[in-house]
Design an enzyme around this catalytic site. Structure first.
Site, short mmCIF file in Angstrom:
data_model
loop_
_atom_site.label_atom_id
_atom_site.label_comp_id
_atom_site.label_asym_id
_atom_site.label_seq_id
_atom_site.Cartn_x
_atom_site.Cartn_y
_atom_site.Cartn_z
N SER A 131 0.82 -1.20 0.00
CA SER A 131 0.00 0.00 0.00
C SER A 131 0.86 1.26 0.00
CB SER A 131 -0.96 -0.05 1.20
OG SER A 131 -1.96 0.92 1.10
N ASP B 89 -9.48 -3.46 -6.44
CA ASP B 89 -8.94 -2.80 -5.26
C ASP B 89 -9.34 -1.33 -5.31
OD1 ASP B 89 -7.44 -1.55 -3.30
OD2 ASP B 89 -5.52 -2.42 -3.90
N HIS C 160 -7.23 -5.62 -1.02
CA HIS C 160 -6.17 -4.61 -0.98
C HIS C 160 -4.98 -5.20 -0.23
CE1 HIS C 160 -4.01 -0.88 -0.70
NE2 HIS C 160 -4.11 -0.84 0.62
#
Length: 484
Positions: free
Chosen positions: A202, A425, A452
């Site tokens: 991320s 996502d 995610h």
């Protein structure tokens, strides 16, 4: 996350010599079971886990003072003959990264047999010091109606003053991604690794991508999972996230409508209207859990957004909405609300974001137009009408952010990276991974599904096999791959 109004090629903001600021192999490792590390872990750490620190400069500028940050690290030693270290870069921004979770299945075991797994808390976060603090723990913060513009803006000013008081302005200036990238190079050197092998998740993919640009000759292999697009400014990123979450909400509504307890119809407009009705009901009369905690409409919205990410958690989201709609705040509801509260990362998330993207003096009217566009892109979140937007924390930030949107440039000496994106996502849309893979001339693994980040967590065997193969032999030529 980015503030530049147009794209440009960003040259490294700070050049560091290869001597860096930590001597090779200098971490003084100790068993994490030692009492001095008791406050590092909520649960008993693995018996083999080692803990240590790495010191880095607060600022890497030429005329920097001698102030330091101390980064907390953990190392899970390789189970066999060690070939190197894999550094795990956490997300957020602001999430701790010590003792990162990895699956213990046979695929990941091929990696952990010959590589140490190193986790670390980024500067300002978790057990690293100085720690970002704005003074008041999450649950003790006053509940401010964000739809009351004057009250929300007043709270933002109070938060800024508290951040400066408890963390210090000079420290706040250096809590952004720019310095964090240089920290990663210090960690690499302190581990005794001539080149970096890392897995980033991320927001951590932003750190990894910037590292690849800045230190191509010190890069061996980088996996980016849930990819941030370096070319997007803060507004574009938020806009695309809003669109992604709306798409995922629509997919959830279609799934939910097939369940007998679902309080939403399957069509998008009807689902949005019904969801708004649930939130407005809680907004008018907050729910109280058996422990006496208040559940607000924004609590329900935040939990919905979190549970939307993974389709295997959609049944729990159905149960949450069903019970909240019926005025029930039982143990399951309280647990889901607490799980997704994200209190510990609040201060770090806000400060790191502002250190990256703040643009003091920006046109207030333009900011309001941009935020209205973000709201319009995600109708399911807009359960109350908002006439205008007040100034937020980053709008009030006293210094300009140090990160600028740019099209990344891959140096000829940079080896291939590996990028991983999931088709649905919403947080880091798949197109980010596709675009970044193109710019870095690197292969892309696409997982056809919702979610995610997933790499090395035992979620998808196809993905993990490809990732481990890359980490073990990053120079082999690879094509794009799709996992279904």
């Amino acid at each position: 996350m980015f503030t530049l109004k147009h794209l440009l090629i960003l040259l490294p903001l700070i050049i560091i010599s290869q001597s860096v600021h930590a001597q090779s192999g200098t971490v003084q490792w100790q068993p994490c079971t030692n009492s001095q590390f008791d406050n590092w872990f909520e649960d008993e750490p693995p018996e083999a886990l080692l803990c240590g620190y790495v010191d880095a400069p607060l600022t890497y500028s030429v005329d920097a003072k001698a102030d330091k940050v101390r980064l907390a690290l953990t190392r899970l030693p390789a189970t066999g003959v060690k070939k190197g270290s894999v550094v795990v870069i956490s997300g957020g921004p602001g999430l701790p990264g010590i003792n990162p979770f990895m699956s213990d299945d046979d695929i990941v075991a091929k990696l952990t047999q010959s590589y140490d797994i190193v986790g670390y808390d980024p500067r300002g976060v978790g057990q690293s010091t100085p720690k970002i603090s704005c003074g008041v723990p999450g649950r003790e913060r006053p509940v401010i109606d964000e739809h009351d513009i004057s009250a929300s803006e007043a709270q933002a000013r109070k938060t800024l003053a508290a951040c400066i008081k408890h963390t210090g302005l000079e420290t706040l200036k250096h809590m952004g991604s720019d310095d964090a990238v240089n920290d990663l190079n210090v960690i690499r050197a302190a581990l005794g690794e001539p080149v970096l092998t890392a897995v980033a998740y991320s927001y951590g993919t932003q750190i990894a991508a910037l590292y690849a640009e800045r230190f191509p000759q010190q890069t061996r292999a980088l996996v980016l999972d849930g990819v941030v697009d370096l070319s997007e400014d803060d507004f574009t990123q938020q806009l695309n996230q809003a669109r992604g979450y709306q798409q995922t909400f629509q997919r959830f509504a279609a799934f939910c409508a097939k369940h007998p307890d679902c309080p939403l119809p399957g069509d998008e407009a009807g689902a949005v209207e019904a969801f708004h009705g649930i939130l407005r009901q809680v907004y008018a009369t907050a729910l109280i859990t058996t422990d006496g905690d208040q559940v607000t409409a924004d609590d329900v919205l935040l939990s919905t957004q979190s549970l939307l990410l993974w389709s295997d958690r959609w049944p729990e989201l159905i149960a949450l909405l069903h019970k909240v709609n019926a005025g029930i705040a039982d143990e399951q509801v309280a647990g889901l609300i607490d799980e997704n509260a994200g209190e510990e990362a609040d201060d770090a998330l806000s400060v790191i974001s502002c250190a990256d993207t703040a643009a003091p003096g920006s046109d207030t009217q333009l900011l309001r137009q941009q935020r209205q566009a973000i709201r319009a892109a995600s109708p399911f979140t807009n359960y109350l009408k908002v006439q205008a937007s007040g100034l937020e924390l980053c709008d009030l930030w006293p210094v300009r952010g140090t990160l600028e949107a740019h099209v990344p440039v891959a140096a000829p000496s940079l080896p291939p990276l590996l990028l991983v994106g999931q088709r649905f996502d919403p947080t880091t849309p798949w197109v980010n991974a596709r675009q970044m893979a193109t710019w870095f001339k690197s292969p892309l693994i696409t997982r056809e599904g919702d979610g995610h980040t997933l790499v090395l967590n035992g979620i998808d065997r196809c993905v993990d096999e490809a990732v481990v193969a890359y980490l073990l032999a990053p120079r082999e030529i690879r094509a794009d791959k799709t996992c279904r």
